[in-house]
Scaffold this motif. Sequence first.
Motif, PDB file in Angstrom:
ATOM      1  N   ILE A  32       0.969  -0.687  -0.065  1.00 25.15           N
ATOM      2  CA  ILE A  32      -0.154  -0.211  -0.008  1.00 25.15           C
ATOM      3  C   ILE A  32       0.559   1.323   0.090  1.00 25.15           C
ATOM      4  O   ILE A  32       1.947   1.335   0.995  1.00 25.15           O
ATOM      5  N   ASP A  34       1.603   4.168   0.377  1.00 24.83           N
ATOM      6  CA  ASP A  34       0.570   5.863   0.848  1.00 24.83           C
ATOM      7  C   ASP A  34       2.058   6.744   1.558  1.00 24.83           C
ATOM      8  O   ASP A  34       3.039   6.681   1.773  1.00 24.83           O
ATOM      9  N   ARG A 205       2.648  -1.471   4.642  1.00 27.91           N
ATOM     10  CA  ARG A 205       2.105   0.080   3.500  1.00 27.91           C
ATOM     11  C   ARG A 205       2.863   1.089   4.702  1.00 27.91           C
ATOM     12  O   ARG A 205       3.082   0.948   5.818  1.00 27.91           O
TER      13      ARG A 205
END
Length: 335
Positions: A32, A34, A205
């Motif tokens: 992810i 991010d 993440r």
Amino acid sequence: MSWIQEGELNLFEKIFANVLKAGPIPKHVAFIMDGNRRYARKKNMERQEGHMQGFNKLAETLRWCKYLNIPEVTVYAFSIENFKRTQDEVDGLMELAKQKFERLLEERENLEKHGVCIRVLGDLNMLPLDLQQAIAKAVVSTRTHNKCFLNVCFAYTSRYEITNAVREMAWGVEQGLIKASDVSEALLSECLYSNNSPNPDLLIRTSGEVRLSDFLLWQTSHSCLVFQSVLWPEFSFWNLCDAIIQYQLSHKSIQKARDLYQEEQVLQQLEADRACVAELLQHQGNGKPVDAQRRQEALQRYTFSREARVQDFIQTLKHKRNSFFTDLCRETVFT
């Protein structure tokens, strides 16, 4: 920047990578990615430049994964929820994606050299047609490559993916390809966008957020989850190594949980088959007792029939999905 970067690690990185490779290495890592927008604010740059830096970091990370013998990577590139952002940002992301997939097409020889297969997971009908066509060309042109795999989740959420899988099974029942009794967790897994891939061993993440944000919820039930505070454009080789160490520390417990789950799935399917056979025999025999040998023979016939039916349905589903990309490529020719 190129999708596939050439270049070696420095000496210290090589030494550490070789130490890591003495232990279990994940075969499939999901990211992810991010923190692009926060990185842009931190560096006083435009959001679009932050997203560009994020793509550059992906290309660099793929090079690290290749060196560490990680053959499959899945990335959360664009959530369906991202359509709620400002129109300018969404349009900018669509244009950036189009540019990058068109650039990928210019690198066909390099992709073939490294055997890179590109898959895009999500509802592409939500995207502009020119982006759909660029994606389709990239997918079709690399479809036969089998050395390493990059899965790009675009216009994706896990709940949407699961809902779509249920729709596919309902369609199969309506078309008479499968029976309602054929529906199972295993079949649902085959109907997911990710049906060609093993479940991720490791999910990373960045940015400090400790949540999955509707990403691979079904597939990561027995994965190692690692949350790191670094913003994605600042993700480093050492961040990747740290995550792999955490995976290695939990590898035995993860593998034990996966094995147990698979055993449970086999037993559940066997019980479901037995229940269906018992109902059929009761109906055929008007409630009369059936000996054990006849029950066993009926079970074997039913299991063989169900497995053949399910496999035919899965192949039909794959053909339908492949045709979607192939038809988009043909449409490109005439537009």
